[in-house]
Design a protein around this motif. Sequence first.
Motif, PDB file in Angstrom:
ATOM      1  N   LEU A 564       0.827  -1.203   0.000  1.00  0.00           N
ATOM      2  CA  LEU A 564       0.000   0.000   0.000  1.00  0.00           C
ATOM      3  C   LEU A 564       0.861   1.252   0.000  1.00  0.00           C
ATOM      4  CD1 LEU A 564      -2.776   1.338   0.208  1.00  0.00           C
ATOM      5  CD2 LEU A 564      -2.630   1.088   2.710  1.00  0.00           C
ATOM      6  N   ARG A 565       1.951   1.210   0.764  1.00  0.00           N
ATOM      7  CA  ARG A 565       2.852   2.355   0.811  1.00  0.00           C
ATOM      8  C   ARG A 565       3.449   2.643  -0.569  1.00  0.00           C
ATOM      9  NH1 ARG A 565       5.465   0.721   4.896  1.00  0.00           N
ATOM     10  NH2 ARG A 565       7.316  -0.156   3.889  1.00  0.00           N
ATOM     11  N   GLU A 566       3.845   1.605  -1.270  1.00  0.00           N
ATOM     12  CA  GLU A 566       4.398   1.784  -2.613  1.00  0.00           C
ATOM     13  C   GLU A 566       3.335   2.267  -3.594  1.00  0.00           C
ATOM     14  OE1 GLU A 566       7.604   1.711  -3.478  1.00  0.00           O
ATOM     15  OE2 GLU A 566       7.889   1.475  -1.309  1.00  0.00           O
ATOM     16  N   GLU A 567       2.132   1.756  -3.450  1.00  0.00           N
ATOM     17  CA  GLU A 567       1.037   2.199  -4.319  1.00  0.00           C
ATOM     18  C   GLU A 567       0.769   3.685  -4.127  1.00  0.00           C
ATOM     19  OE1 GLU A 567      -2.245  -0.263  -3.291  1.00  0.00           O
ATOM     20  OE2 GLU A 567      -1.489  -2.057  -4.309  1.00  0.00           O
ATOM     21  N   LEU A 568       0.791   4.129  -2.872  1.00  0.00           N
ATOM     22  CA  LEU A 568       0.579   5.550  -2.594  1.00  0.00           C
ATOM     23  C   LEU A 568       1.681   6.414  -3.213  1.00  0.00           C
ATOM     24  CD1 LEU A 568      -0.576   5.537   1.133  1.00  0.00           C
ATOM     25  CD2 LEU A 568      -1.804   6.567  -0.767  1.00  0.00           C
ATOM     26  N   LYS A 569       2.913   6.004  -3.057  1.00  0.00           N
ATOM     27  CA  LYS A 569       4.032   6.781  -3.598  1.00  0.00           C
ATOM     28  C   LYS A 569       3.969   6.847  -5.118  1.00  0.00           C
ATOM     29  CE  LYS A 569       7.224   5.666   0.175  1.00  0.00           C
ATOM     30  NZ  LYS A 569       8.467   4.955   0.563  1.00  0.00           N
ATOM     31  N   ILE A 570       3.689   5.707  -5.738  1.00  0.00           N
ATOM     32  CA  ILE A 570       3.595   5.683  -7.199  1.00  0.00           C
ATOM     33  C   ILE A 570       2.457   6.573  -7.684  1.00  0.00           C
ATOM     34  CG2 ILE A 570       3.009   4.193  -9.163  1.00  0.00           C
ATOM     35  CD1 ILE A 570       4.504   1.948  -7.690  1.00  0.00           C
ATOM     36  N   SER A 571       1.321   6.492  -6.964  1.00  0.00           N
ATOM     37  CA  SER A 571       0.167   7.304  -7.336  1.00  0.00           C
ATOM     38  C   SER A 571       0.478   8.788  -7.217  1.00  0.00           C
ATOM     39  CB  SER A 571      -1.018   6.943  -6.436  1.00  0.00           C
ATOM     40  OG  SER A 571      -2.110   7.783  -6.683  1.00  0.00           O
ATOM     41  N   LEU A 572       1.146   9.181  -6.117  1.00  0.00           N
ATOM     42  CA  LEU A 572       1.502  10.591  -5.927  1.00  0.00           C
ATOM     43  C   LEU A 572       2.511  11.050  -6.967  1.00  0.00           C
ATOM     44  CD1 LEU A 572       1.771  10.781  -2.033  1.00  0.00           C
ATOM     45  CD2 LEU A 572      -0.031  11.719  -3.496  1.00  0.00           C
ATOM     46  N   ALA A 573       3.475  10.192  -7.271  1.00  0.00           N
ATOM     47  CA  ALA A 573       4.479  10.556  -8.277  1.00  0.00           C
ATOM     48  C   ALA A 573       3.822  10.748  -9.639  1.00  0.00           C
ATOM     49  CB  ALA A 573       5.545   9.475  -8.345  1.00  0.00           C
ATOM     50  N   ARG A 574       2.905   9.870  -9.988  1.00  0.00           N
ATOM     51  CA  ARG A 574       2.216  10.010 -11.275  1.00  0.00           C
ATOM     52  C   ARG A 574       1.340  11.257 -11.319  1.00  0.00           C
ATOM     53  NH1 ARG A 574       0.184   3.718 -12.111  1.00  0.00           N
ATOM     54  NH2 ARG A 574       2.224   2.884 -12.788  1.00  0.00           N
ATOM     55  N   LEU A 575       0.825  11.631 -10.186  1.00  0.00           N
ATOM     56  CA  LEU A 575      -0.017  12.819 -10.123  1.00  0.00           C
ATOM     57  C   LEU A 575       0.800  14.096 -10.198  1.00  0.00           C
ATOM     58  CD1 LEU A 575      -2.912  14.032  -9.409  1.00  0.00           C
ATOM     59  CD2 LEU A 575      -2.101  14.009  -7.032  1.00  0.00           C
TER      60      LEU A 575
END
Length: 624
Positions: A564-575
């Motif tokens: 979940l932590r990695e998913e959040l970081k990836i999502s924020l980076a893509r945003l």
Amino acid sequence: MAENGEEKLLAVARHIAKTLGHNESMADDILQIFSTFDGRFSREKLAEGQAGEDGSGVAVLERALNSIDGQISRFVAADQPIWADPADSAAFLDTIDELVAIIREWSPMASEKPIGVCLARADDMMQQAMFRIEEEFRSLMERGAESFGLNPQGDAAAMNHRFDSEEEDDDDRDFQNGDDIQIPVAQPLTDYDLIIDALPSATINDLHEMAKRMLGAGFGKSCSHVYSACRREFLEESMSRLGLQKLSIEEVHKMPWQELEDEIDRWIKAANVALRILFPSERRLCDRVFFGFSSPADLSFMEVCRGSTIQLLNFADAIAIGSRSPERLFKVLDVFETMRDLMPEFESVFSDQFCSVLRNEAVTIWKRLGESIRGIFMELENLIRRDPAKAAVPGGGLHPITRYVMNYLRAACRSRQTLEQVFEDSNGVPSKDSTLLTVQMSWIMELLESNLEVKSKVYKDPALCYVFLMNNGRYIVQKVKDGDLGLLLGDDWIRKHNAKVRQYHMNYQRSSWNKMLGLLKVDNTAAGMTGLGKTMKEKLKQFNMQFDDICKMHSTWVVFDEQLREELKISLARLLVPAYGNFIGRFQNLGDIGKNADRYIKYGVEDIEARINELFKGTTTGRK
């Protein structure tokens, strides 16, 4: 003996003639009829004794009783056990049989006073014989147990050897010999499918012969009492050697929980041994001793086992009506499963009418344990409802109530089949697609989620509120997926709650990072290049400040699940990264202002990615 027998026969014939004949003439006719069937009933012989028939009959009876009295007196006065010598025991039983036969033969004439007096004497003799045979019965049971290594007072009882993992023979006589003793070491008992010969076969046969005489003479109650007392003592000693204490219900309730857990383990062992080995063995012994007398056998068996059975049932009942604190569930389940698994033994061993009370009580207590388990789940519900929403968990991490409830339910579902049975027996009505256990688990999950929703309001920052819900929601889903709880709640439940977690993710992103994204949008309506450059410069300044503040704050927050932590970081980076890259690229191309862009650009694209990668690194202790 033949002469005495003929005299008895003639006396009986004369008595019948006298009883049936209403007058002297009719009596003569009856005697005449007898004489035509048997020469011994000749007119002369019958007439010979007619005048003094009463005296002659009594004389025959008295001579027989005198002979038997001498023999009985000799046996009753004997200092040594009669059954120590097979010849003596056989003679004693024959004498009793002869006395029984005399009483039975002369009882129809008991209304005649002289014969009644003789029969009263015979009853006294029978009572003396029965007192002695009762002593012999008791002595034989005790000596038989000793010779078979089953003396309830002995520390080396052979049967109990089987129950202990290690056992030493402490017989003092062996130590007095001064020889090296090979101490036997018993293996732990794993197979309960065995019946123990509680006494040597020859002893059982002797006891049967003695019991047969006592029952035949009307002393069945005394025989049953002696038998029950001896075997009950042995059985209670066996239960004690299994480690089972005699505890009242109050004493059980006052026990510290850790001690009670140990006592439950001992109870489970004792219950299995008692119902599967001890009681069936006692049943077989009782049937052999009282063979041919079903009611005395059933009554004696009940008296032997009643005390030990009540001891077992009282303990189980104390557990059933005791505290319903949630941590007790698993030991209560152990007791419930033990009672359930032993129900066939209760039904088979206690199948007779005298034991029906014990059998019914076992069923009642088993059902009561089921009620206790359902009550414990109700107490768990109350615990969740009452858990206060006071201090916030640092960094929006996993709340203790979430960890406690989910690990509790996962552990409980290891006994899923038992719990299914418990809730099906509650007389509730399951839904079309769900069992009552599924309904119960779903309800607890709903209570937990509602409790967490309330707790999330403690956080003043909406973003941290969603991190808290996301953490706890993810933990719940993972715990459900990984065990039997998932099989109960189903795939649809898991999909819906995964969607909830994703929604918390989006809400977190929207409540904090979407504002940052707004700063990176360029207003093309700004007047001229100068106006646009000034606006972008101001937005970049605000972005730098807010990005720095958010990163510092969010880096202390917790996302315990690595994925979940990695998913959040990836999502924020893509945003954020593409929008930021476009923004600073356009800013750098704004003529004179762009030439000095480095004075305003604090973070490169790689710096933004690096800062995002540092997020959610607060402490993750307490994850399990």
